[in-house]
Design a protein around this motif. Structure first.
Motif, short mmCIF file in Angstrom:
data_model
loop_
_atom_site.label_atom_id
_atom_site.label_comp_id
_atom_site.label_asym_id
_atom_site.label_seq_id
_atom_site.Cartn_x
_atom_site.Cartn_y
_atom_site.Cartn_z
N TRP A 98 14.90 22.52 42.27
CA TRP A 98 16.08 23.38 42.19
C TRP A 98 15.84 24.57 41.26
O TRP A 98 16.75 25.36 41.03
CB TRP A 98 17.29 22.57 41.71
CG TRP A 98 17.77 21.60 42.75
CD1 TRP A 98 17.34 20.32 42.94
CD2 TRP A 98 18.74 21.85 43.79
NE1 TRP A 98 17.98 19.75 44.02
CE2 TRP A 98 18.85 20.67 44.55
CE3 TRP A 98 19.52 22.95 44.15
CZ2 TRP A 98 19.70 20.56 45.65
CZ3 TRP A 98 20.38 22.86 45.24
CH2 TRP A 98 20.46 21.66 45.98
N SER A 106 26.92 4.54 50.10
CA SER A 106 27.28 5.93 50.40
C SER A 106 26.44 6.44 51.56
O SER A 106 25.72 5.67 52.21
CB SER A 106 27.09 6.79 49.16
OG SER A 106 25.73 6.84 48.82
N GLN A 162 23.76 8.29 51.89
CA GLN A 162 22.29 8.29 51.91
C GLN A 162 21.67 7.13 51.17
O GLN A 162 20.46 6.96 51.19
CB GLN A 162 21.79 9.60 51.28
CG GLN A 162 22.35 10.86 51.97
CD GLN A 162 21.69 12.13 51.48
OE1 GLN A 162 20.48 12.26 51.56
NE2 GLN A 162 22.48 13.07 50.97
N GLN A 163 22.48 6.33 50.47
CA GLN A 163 21.92 5.28 49.62
C GLN A 163 22.87 4.10 49.49
O GLN A 163 24.07 4.25 49.67
CB GLN A 163 21.72 5.82 48.19
CG GLN A 163 20.68 6.90 48.09
CD GLN A 163 20.94 7.84 46.92
OE1 GLN A 163 21.99 7.79 46.29
NE2 GLN A 163 19.97 8.68 46.63
N GLU A 213 21.55 22.47 49.50
CA GLU A 213 20.12 22.29 49.82
C GLU A 213 19.66 23.33 50.84
O GLU A 213 18.55 23.85 50.76
CB GLU A 213 19.88 20.89 50.40
CG GLU A 213 19.90 19.79 49.36
CD GLU A 213 19.74 18.41 49.99
OE1 GLU A 213 19.16 18.30 51.09
OE2 GLU A 213 20.21 17.44 49.38
N LYS A 234 23.63 1.81 46.21
CA LYS A 234 23.29 1.65 44.80
C LYS A 234 23.99 0.41 44.28
O LYS A 234 25.14 0.13 44.65
CB LYS A 234 23.77 2.86 43.99
CG LYS A 234 23.09 4.15 44.41
CD LYS A 234 24.04 5.33 44.32
CE LYS A 234 23.54 6.52 45.09
NZ LYS A 234 24.60 7.40 45.56
N GLY A 239 25.00 13.22 42.67
CA GLY A 239 23.65 13.75 42.54
C GLY A 239 23.58 15.13 41.88
O GLY A 239 22.75 15.37 41.01
N GLY A 274 28.12 14.91 45.47
CA GLY A 274 27.22 14.08 46.27
C GLY A 274 26.89 14.77 47.57
O GLY A 274 26.80 16.01 47.60
N THR A 275 26.69 14.00 48.64
CA THR A 275 26.51 14.61 49.95
C THR A 275 27.76 15.44 50.24
O THR A 275 27.69 16.60 50.61
CB THR A 275 26.31 13.53 51.03
OG1 THR A 275 25.27 12.66 50.60
CG2 THR A 275 25.96 14.15 52.36
N ASN A 320 22.55 18.94 37.56
CA ASN A 320 22.10 20.33 37.60
C ASN A 320 22.91 21.21 36.63
O ASN A 320 24.12 21.41 36.83
CB ASN A 320 22.23 20.85 39.03
CG ASN A 320 21.63 22.21 39.21
OD1 ASN A 320 21.74 23.07 38.34
ND2 ASN A 320 20.97 22.41 40.33
N1 LIG Z 1 19.22 18.51 40.43
C1 LIG Z 1 20.04 18.61 41.48
N2 LIG Z 1 20.69 19.77 41.72
C2 LIG Z 1 21.53 19.90 42.75
N3 LIG Z 1 21.79 18.92 43.62
C3 LIG Z 1 21.17 17.74 43.45
C4 LIG Z 1 20.28 17.51 42.37
N4 LIG Z 1 19.85 16.23 42.45
C5 LIG Z 1 20.45 15.69 43.54
N5 LIG Z 1 21.24 16.60 44.15
C6 LIG Z 1 22.06 16.45 45.35
O1 LIG Z 1 22.69 15.20 45.34
C7 LIG Z 1 22.88 14.76 46.70
C8 LIG Z 1 22.97 13.23 46.72
O2 LIG Z 1 24.04 12.87 45.90
P1 LIG Z 1 24.41 11.34 45.63
O3 LIG Z 1 25.69 11.35 44.87
O4 LIG Z 1 23.26 10.67 45.01
O5 LIG Z 1 24.48 10.80 47.11
P2 LIG Z 1 25.60 10.19 48.06
O6 LIG Z 1 26.33 11.29 48.72
O7 LIG Z 1 24.76 9.40 49.05
O8 LIG Z 1 26.47 9.35 47.19
C9 LIG Z 1 21.67 15.28 47.45
O9 LIG Z 1 22.03 15.58 48.79
C10 LIG Z 1 21.27 16.54 46.64
O10 LIG Z 1 21.73 17.69 47.31
#
Ligand SMILES: Nc1ncnc2c1ncn2[C@@H]1O[C@H](COP(=O)(O)OP(=O)(O)O)[C@@H](O)[C@H]1O
Ligand SMILES: O=C(CO)[C@@H](O)[C@H](O)COP(=O)(O)O
Length: 634
Positions: A393, A34, A36-37, A377, A39, A509, A333-334, A513
């Protein structure tokens, strides 16, 4: 006849008894490449998570100069990332799984997902380099080109345009016009033209880098790029991910020659572009073949480990559970995405329809926003610009939950709405900016329907935490109304509830929350409530791993939904995290949906050259608005 069970999963299992003859000791892998990562995770035949690991690009690969996983060139709206970094991530995530104790020799099948629409340009040497990888060296050492020793690498271009890229408005205009209009393009390909889709991206690449285009032997999506690494040769593009390109005719099940002509530049150039893109197999479940010997030597995979087609991250996400047509998934996610699996083909420029990744006859409905996690964010950081080094948060959540719905401190107060876009948005098609408005819904006392929309100062405000969440969820509700229908109340079956999803599953991500979950339930409703997958931290990689289990262990002709339902452990796999439909609250937000529509129209109208904002074709009446003043971005 046995009585038909009422538990929804037992109900599915009743009609799709599934293959429960699990393979003792067999393991399956799934990946999610994805923004940022990267997995990676491992499940067993019972769909239970056994291992997971991740590589975080910003933390692990600072040397690439990336921020939030990408590089940018704001002067042209470009967002891109280096595939070389992803190669390093593959070796690193496998090392981390090995350190966690994974015995790779048990892996029977492997699949994965890539962020959608990103395009990778391979050189003529790629196929041969992939086929002769030495397990003693790293992937990046062997595949990246190097100016130093004049080594020709596997890439014709060192960067892959990312899904957040906004550099192709000119090309999108041509794509929308090419077959008549945006509606026609949506009917043929499932979507109107989008900046990030590969058709417009390839067209721009060809004109911006003509030599590189000529030297490009094959073109992959991020998903088929990752599959190619594991397969040891260029893997086909997947039947679902191909519908995120603006180049594939869904009804024909084939590349659309007219659209290829536009991307390639002439009729004569069509066969060559078709060759670069390759053949797309119809099935999302038939293995491409065994794993590359690189992974056998370096990590100890069995030589028989099967590589199952890799798909887009969103199609893969809907495979993480037996999703019913009335359920929705919201990926926080992002990007924020709203996903449904549906037998109905109802394309419209306002959203996306894609082929389902495993099941012919089903489609994936999708809304996608660039301004998801990063926009939240930004507000979190604006609320406490200096005092939040841990990026907690807590203050954001406290502000969101202590602010009354729509900031109405009394019933007469206007509704507070906002657009918070650190990046140019997809729907509506607006540039970066922040806009805040006070919306007064139409009053019952007037004879004409009159509402007011008043701009608010474009400076940070403590209510922004609630307003951004409400406005993001209102946008999902505005655009998904056509896909949901009324259903009986679970407590009073004679009462019909307004159209809303049956369940909403949160993933990504932000699903961790609780404030996001609560506001999602208040705004979007949902008859049974808001749920969260409770298996590992990544639904997308999980969906890929489940696809691998199904592809390897299914009986002949056995469908994905029945197979997963047959092994599904409802109590162990999902958890309710918030209430859904609340009478009165849901209806109040229904009025706010109209306000958000007005805000979007207003801001779109103000943007010179703003084109097709995705408002066309949505259901619901428009309020006759008394428009006062104007608001500015920043
Ligand atoms: N507790 C939280 N509350 C709100 N947003 C969060 C929390 N933990 C992570 N995130 C958000 O999740 C995003 C990453 O999501 P993720 O699904 O892991 O990434 P990707 O888009 O790379 O798949 C971060 O940019 C952050 O804003
Ligand atoms: O562009 C889309 C879907 O159309 C995005 O959903 C990308 O696929 C990126 O996803 P995440 O990195 O947010 O998971």
């Amino acid at each position: 006849m046995d009585s038909i069970p009422v538990n929804p999963w037992a109900f599915l299992q009743y009609f799709f008894p599934g293959n429960v003859a699990t393979k003792q000791g067999a393991l399956y892998m799934g990946f999610d490449l994805s923004t940022q990562q990267l997995k990676g995770l491992v499940v067993d035949s019972d769909l239970k998570l056994v291992y997971e690991a991740k590589v975080d690009f910003d933390e692990d690969f600072k040397k690439y100069g990336i921020e939030k996983g990408v590089l940018t060139n704001p002067s042209e709206g470009e967002v891109f990332a280096p595939p070389a970094m992803w190669l390093e991530a593959v070796d690193l995530v496998l090392d981390r799984l090995r350190k966690a104790g994974l015995d790779f020799s048990k892996i029977k099948g492997l699949s994965g997902a890539g962020m959608q629409h990103g395009t990778v340009f391979w050189s003529a040497d790629a196929e041969s380099l992939l086929g002769h990888l030495d397990g003693r060296k790293t992937l990046v050492e062997q595949l990246e080109s190097s100016g130093k020793d004049h080594k020709r690498g596997a890439f014709a271009h060192p960067m892959s345009p990312n899904w957040q890229d906004a550099s192709t408005q000119k090309q999108c205009d041509e794509f929308d016009d090419h077959l008549g209009d945006a509606q026609t393009l949506a009917e043929i390909t499932g979507s109107k033209a989008h900046h990030r889709f590969s058709g417009p991206q390839i067209m721009r690449y060809r004109t911006k880098y003509p030599t590189h285009y000529e030297q490009t032997d094959r073109i992959s999506l991020v998903s088929s790029f990752l599959a190619s690494i594991f397969l040891g040769k260029i893997a086909p593009i997947d039947i679902s991910d191909v519908t995120g390109m603006n180049l594939w005719s869904v009804s024909e099940g084939a590349w659309d020659d007219d659209l290829l002509e536009l991307a390639a530049g002439s009729t004569a150039a069509v066969p060559e572009l078709k060759r670069k893109l390759g053949h797309v197999p119809e099935s999302g479940g038939d293995a491409f073949g065994p794993i590359s010997s690189y992974f056998v030597t370096r990590y100890g995979f069995p030589a028989s480990c099967q590589i199952i087609p890799f798909t887009g991250d969103n199609p893969s996400t809907i495979l993480a559970l037996p999703l019913r047509p009335s359920d929705a998934m919201v990926s926080l996610g992002t990007s924020t995405t709203f996903l449904m699996s549906t037998p109905t083909w109802k394309p419209d420029p306002a959203y996306h329809f894609m082929n389902h990744p495993t099941t012919p006859g089903l489609y994936m409905f999708m809304l996608c926003y660039k301004n998801g996690g990063l926009a939240r964010e930004q507000i979190r950081d604006q609320l406490s610009p200096t005092a939040n080094p841990t990026k907690s948060w807590d203050a954001f959540n406290a502000a969101a939950l202590s602010t009354p719905p729509l900031s109405q401190r009394s019933p007469q107060d206007p509704m507070r709405l906002g657009l918070y876009f650190p990046r140019p948005e997809i729907v509506p098609n607006l540039p970066a900016g922040q806009w805040r408005y006070a919306y007064q819904p139409p009053t019952a006392t007037t004879t004409t329907t009159t509402s007011t929309l008043t701009p608010l100062p474009s400076t940070p405000h403590p209510d922004d935490a609630r307003t951004i969440l409400e406005s993001q969820f209102l946008s999902l509700r505005l655009r998904s109304t056509a896909l949901v229908s009324p259903s009986p109340s679970p407590t009073n079956p004679s009462k019909l509830l307004p159209p809303q999803p049956r369940r909403v599953y949160l993933v990504g991500g932000g699903s961790a929350n609780p404030a996001l979950a609560r506001l999602c339930g208040e705004v979007l409703g949902s008859v049974e409530g808001i749920y969260k997958l409770d298996i590992g931290s990544n639904a997308c990689a999980l969906g890929s791993a489940y696809k691998a289990v199904w592809a390897v262990e299914r009986e002949q002709g056995e469908g994905f939904e029945g197979f997963i339902a047959g092994r599904w452990d409802e109590g162990g796999f999902v958890r309710k995290v918030a209430e859904g439909y609340k009478e009165g609250v849901f209806e109040g937000y229904g009025e706010a949906v109209e306000g958000l529509r007005g805000v979007e129209e207003r801001v779109l109208g103000e943007q010179e050259g703003a084109k097709e904002g995705g408002l066309k074709g949505m259901e619901g009446k428009r309020t006759g608005g008394t428009i006062i003043g104007s608001a500015g971005g920043y």
